[in-house]
Design a protein around this motif. Structure first.
Motif, PDB file in Angstrom:
ATOM      1  N   GLN A 140      73.269 -40.706  -6.204  1.00  0.00           N
ATOM      2  CA  GLN A 140      72.257 -40.159  -7.121  1.00  0.00           C
ATOM      3  C   GLN A 140      71.453 -39.004  -6.531  1.00  0.00           C
ATOM      4  O   GLN A 140      70.901 -38.202  -7.272  1.00  0.00           O
ATOM      5  CB  GLN A 140      71.341 -41.291  -7.616  1.00  0.00           C
ATOM      6  N   ASP A 143      74.465 -33.684  -6.023  1.00  0.00           N
ATOM      7  CA  ASP A 143      74.787 -32.992  -7.277  1.00  0.00           C
ATOM      8  C   ASP A 143      76.193 -33.327  -7.766  1.00  0.00           C
ATOM      9  O   ASP A 143      76.466 -33.302  -8.960  1.00  0.00           O
ATOM     10  CB  ASP A 143      74.670 -31.473  -7.083  1.00  0.00           C
ATOM     11  N   THR A 185      76.033 -38.899 -11.666  1.00  0.00           N
ATOM     12  CA  THR A 185      76.415 -37.756 -10.843  1.00  0.00           C
ATOM     13  C   THR A 185      77.856 -37.421 -11.206  1.00  0.00           C
ATOM     14  O   THR A 185      78.714 -38.301 -11.213  1.00  0.00           O
ATOM     15  CB  THR A 185      76.322 -38.115  -9.345  1.00  0.00           C
TER      16      THR A 185
END
Lengths: 294, 65
Positions: A140, A143, A185
Motif C-alpha cells: 500500500q 505506487d 496498488t
C-alpha cells in the motif's frame, strides 16, 4: 547444420539469436512492454513481488539496472523444502544487488504455514488468495506492484478462466490489473510478452543463482494440467497470438463485465470487492486475521 | 556414450546417441519447450549435432508453482 544469428555468430536459441543479440532482444521486449502499456513511471515507488525464482529475480534485476526505485517483497507461505530454498536465493540476490527486501509470512500474518493448513486437494487456491492479501497489505505504500508473470503464465490464466467459465476473472488479466482508485496498488507484468523459456534462458546467460525447484503442491493444480497441455500442443508464436488476440478482446470484456466496486472488508478492514475479502471468507474468521495489524 | 545430466532430480544417464538436440529430446521424452540443453556451458539449439562422446546438461525451464 549450424544455425547462425543475423550478426554472424552461432545461434544459441531456436529463434536464431546469438547470446548478445538474445540478451538485447529480451531486454528490448521488456522495455517496449513497459513503455507501450505505461506500466511504470520513473517516479514510481515500485514493489517487486519476489518468490526467489527466475521470473521475479529477472524483472527485479532489470528494473534495478534501469534505475527504478525498487523494493523486493517476499511472502513466505511456509512450504518446507521449497520456499526456504527460494527465499535464501532471494536474500542472497538482493544483498548482491543492494536491493531492499521485505519478508513477511503466512505464519506471521495468519498464524499458520501453508503446510500446516493443507488438508488435501489443491493448495493453490488458498495460497493464491492469501498471497494476494499479503502483497496488497504490504504494497500500500508503493505506487506499483511488479510481478514476474510471463507469457506462459498469462496464456494459462486466460485459458483456465475460459475453461472454468470465469469471464469476470479473465477481465482482470492483461499487463496491468487492478484499479486506480487509490485502494488497490496496481499490479503490472513487464515480462508479459516473454515466454518462460526465454526468461529461463536470460537467467542462465546472466548466471543468476536461482533454485529451479518445483513447488510440491504444483502438480495438483489445474494450472499444471493446462501448462503441459499448452507446451505439448502450441508453439511460442501461437501462445503469443493468443495473448495478443486476448488483449484486443479485453476492452470489450471489461466493458461487458465492469469491475465490482472496491470497498473495505467488513471483518478485517482490508480492501475487498465484496462485503468480506476472499481471505476472510477462506479463513472463516470472525475477527481480523492479522491481530492488531489491520 | 553421451552422458546426460538432468538437473531436476539430479539424474544421470548414459546412452548411445548421435543426432540432433531435437532427436535427443525425443529419445529422452523431453518437451523441447520445457528444457534448455547445454554443452560445455553453451546453450544448444534444436538443430545442433550431438556427438557420442558429449556431456550434456538438461535444465528444466518450468519452476515454481
Amino acid at each position: 547444420m549450424i544455425m547462425f544469428c543475423a550478426c554472424g555468430q552461432k545461434a544459441i536459441v531456436d529463434d536464431g539469436y546469438c547470446k548478445a543479440c538474445f540478451l538485447e532482444h529480451f531486454e528490448q521486449t521488456v522495455t517496449e512492454t513497459i513503455e507501450r502499456f505505461q506500466l511504470i513511471q520513473s517516479s514510481d515507488r515500485v514493489a517487486v513481488a519476489v518468490s526467489g525464482g527466475k521470473d521475479s529475480l529477472t524483472i527485479l534485476y532489470l528494473l534495478k539496472k534501469w534505475g527504478y526505485a525498487v523494493t523486493a517483497l517476499c511472502v513466505d507461505e511456509g512450504i518446507a523444502g521449497y520456499r526456504d530454498h527460494t527465499l535464501a536465493d532471494a536474500q542472497k540476490f538482493c544483498q548482491q544487488q543492494n536491493i531492499p527486501l521485505i519478508i513477511t509470512s503466512f505464519k506471521e500474518l495468519f498464524g499458520f504455514t501453508l503446510d500446516e493448513q493443507y488438508q488435501g486437494g489443491s493448495a493453490c487456491l488458498t495460497c493464491g488468495v492469501l498471497r494476494r492479501y499479503a502483497l496488497n497489505k504490504y504494497a500500500q505504500k508503493f505506487d506499483k506492484i511488479v510481478t514476474g508473470h510471463n507469457l506462459d503464465d498469462e496464456v494459462q490464466s486466460i485459458l483456465m478462466n475460459f475453461f472454468k467459465g470465469n469471464l469476470a476473472l479473465a477481465a482482470g488479466l492483461g499487463p496491468v490489473s487492478g484499479t486506480t482508485d487509490g485502494l488497490f496498488t496496481q499490479r503490472v507484468k513487464p515480462l508479459y510478452f516473454c515466454t518462460e523459456k526465454e526468461v529461463r534462458t536470460y537467467a542462465f546467460l546472466m548466471n543468476f543463482e536461482v533454485s529451479y525447484n518445483e513447488c510440491p503442491y504444483a502438480r495438483e493444480s489445474f494450472r499444471f494440467q493446462v501448462q503441459h497441455a499448452l507446451n505439448n500442443t502450441f508453439t511460442r508464436q501461437e501462445k503469443l497470438n493468443l495473448a495478443r488476440n486476448f488483449l484486443q478482446l479485453l476492452p470489450a470484456l471489461k466493458h461487458r463485465l465492469p469491475e465490482s466496486t472496491v470497498r473495505h472488508c467488513q471483518q478485517c478492514g482490508e480492501i475487498s470487492r465484496g462485503e468480506l475479502c476472499k481471505a476472510c471468507v477462506l479463513l472463516k474468521v470472525s475477527s481480523p486475521p492479522i491481530e492488531g495489524n489491520v | 556414450m553421451v552422458t546426460v545430466h538432468i538437473d531436476r532430480g539430479n539424474l544421470y544417464q548414459a546412452l548411445d546417441f548421435v543426432g540432433t538436440v531435437q532427436g535427443l529430446c525425443r529419445q529422452l521424452t523431453l518437451n523441447p519447450e520445457e528444457v534448455l540443453v547445454v554443452r560445455r556451458g553453451e546453450l544448444l539449439v534444436g538443430e545442433d549435432q550431438i556427438e557420442n562422446t558429449d556431456e550434456i546438461k538438461i535444465l528444466y525451464v518450468l519452476s515454481g508453482g
